[in-house]
Design a protein around this motif. Structure first.
Motif, mmCIF file in Angstrom:
data_model
loop_
_atom_site.group_PDB
_atom_site.id
_atom_site.type_symbol
_atom_site.label_atom_id
_atom_site.label_comp_id
_atom_site.label_asym_id
_atom_site.label_seq_id
_atom_site.Cartn_x
_atom_site.Cartn_y
_atom_site.Cartn_z
ATOM 1 N N LYS A 26 8.229 18.072 70.037
ATOM 2 C CA LYS A 26 9.427 17.885 68.830
ATOM 3 C C LYS A 26 9.007 18.701 67.863
ATOM 4 O O LYS A 26 9.864 19.193 67.054
ATOM 5 N N THR A 47 4.702 9.369 74.981
ATOM 6 C CA THR A 47 5.233 9.429 73.703
ATOM 7 C C THR A 47 4.618 10.515 72.813
ATOM 8 O O THR A 47 5.346 11.351 71.923
ATOM 9 N N TYR A 61 6.464 13.773 71.204
ATOM 10 C CA TYR A 61 6.394 13.712 69.676
ATOM 11 C C TYR A 61 5.898 15.279 69.498
ATOM 12 O O TYR A 61 6.350 16.085 68.579
ATOM 13 N N GLN A 62 4.790 15.531 70.235
ATOM 14 C CA GLN A 62 4.248 17.080 69.705
ATOM 15 C C GLN A 62 5.224 18.259 70.270
ATOM 16 O O GLN A 62 5.494 19.139 69.579
#
Length: 234
Positions: free
Chosen positions: A92, A85, A89-90
């Motif tokens: 994105k 996750t 997230y990084q």
């Protein structure tokens, strides 16, 4: 008289032995009864679930081991999910930083038909936008950029001695070039800064220097710096 006494003594011994045997028998019978009661009590308690049988204890031990293994596996899977996750997230999050500072002029030579001043030492670079081999900054994040150049001459000042270069900004796949001249006449050092908007693949570099030996006449602390001020969010 002697015979009667002997018989009497034997009779007393036999009676004592019988009493002892009876007593021992009663004691043993009592112990057996107590053991039977205890055994019956354990069986009743086992049936009621108050006392664990050996089979039940083994089963509970196996169940506990299985639960521990399952807990470890669940924690491991949970940790992997958190790691994945964070990575997603990084990815994105868009990159909004680009910066470099180089010094120690190294060469002035042609790259793809264009003469450029290169540097030998990287002081700082975030990202890989500045190419040390060609001395060229290539925009990877559209936005407003700040650039500065400092040129310091070697040796004593001479009359009418000038070192100059130009900052080139070139639009991708276009011929128009914006040029800012950097020159010194009466000073040993000169600095120039400018702010400009760059699109992806636009380039900035130092060129159009007064001769091919320009880098030889510059001190090692002559530098070239650039960084992103404000990214284009559109």
């Amino acid at each position: 008289m002697y015979v009667d006494t002997h018989v009497k003594n034997n009779s007393d011994v036999i009676q004592k032995s019988d009493r002892s045997s009876i007593k021992h028998s009663k004691l043993q019978t009592t112990e057996n009864i107590e053991m039977d009661k205890h055994h019956d009590y354990e069986e009743v308690e086992v049936k009621k679930g108050r006392i664990e049988s050996p089979q039940t204890k083994d089963s509970l031990t196996r169940v506990k081991c299985i639960l521990w293994i399952m807990a470890v596996v669940i924690i491991f899977i949970f940790a992997i999910l958190i790691y994945l996750t964070v990575i997603l997230y990084q990815r994105k999050i868009p990159n909004t930083m680009s910066a470099f500072t180089v010094n120690t002029p190294y060469s002035y030579r042609s790259h793809n038909g264009t003469s450029k001043l290169t540097f030998a030492k990287t002081i700082y670079q975030y990202g890989q936008d500045f190419d040390m081999a060609t001395g060229t900054f290539t925009c990877s994040i559209p936005g407003i950029y700040h650039f500065s150049v400092t040129m310091v001459r070697k040796g004593p000042l001479k009359m009418n001695s000038t070192i100059h270069c130009k900052i080139h900004r070139r639009k991708y796949k276009e011929d128009d070039i914006s040029i800012i001249r950097i020159a010194d006449t009466d000073c040993r050092s000169v600095s120039q800064t400018f702010v400009t908007y760059l699109d992806i693949r636009d380039t900035v570099y130092l060129g159009t220097c007064h001769d091919e030996d320009t880098y030889i006449h510059l001190e090692w602390w002559s530098s070239f710096t650039g960084f992103l001020l404000h990214p284009n969010k559109t």
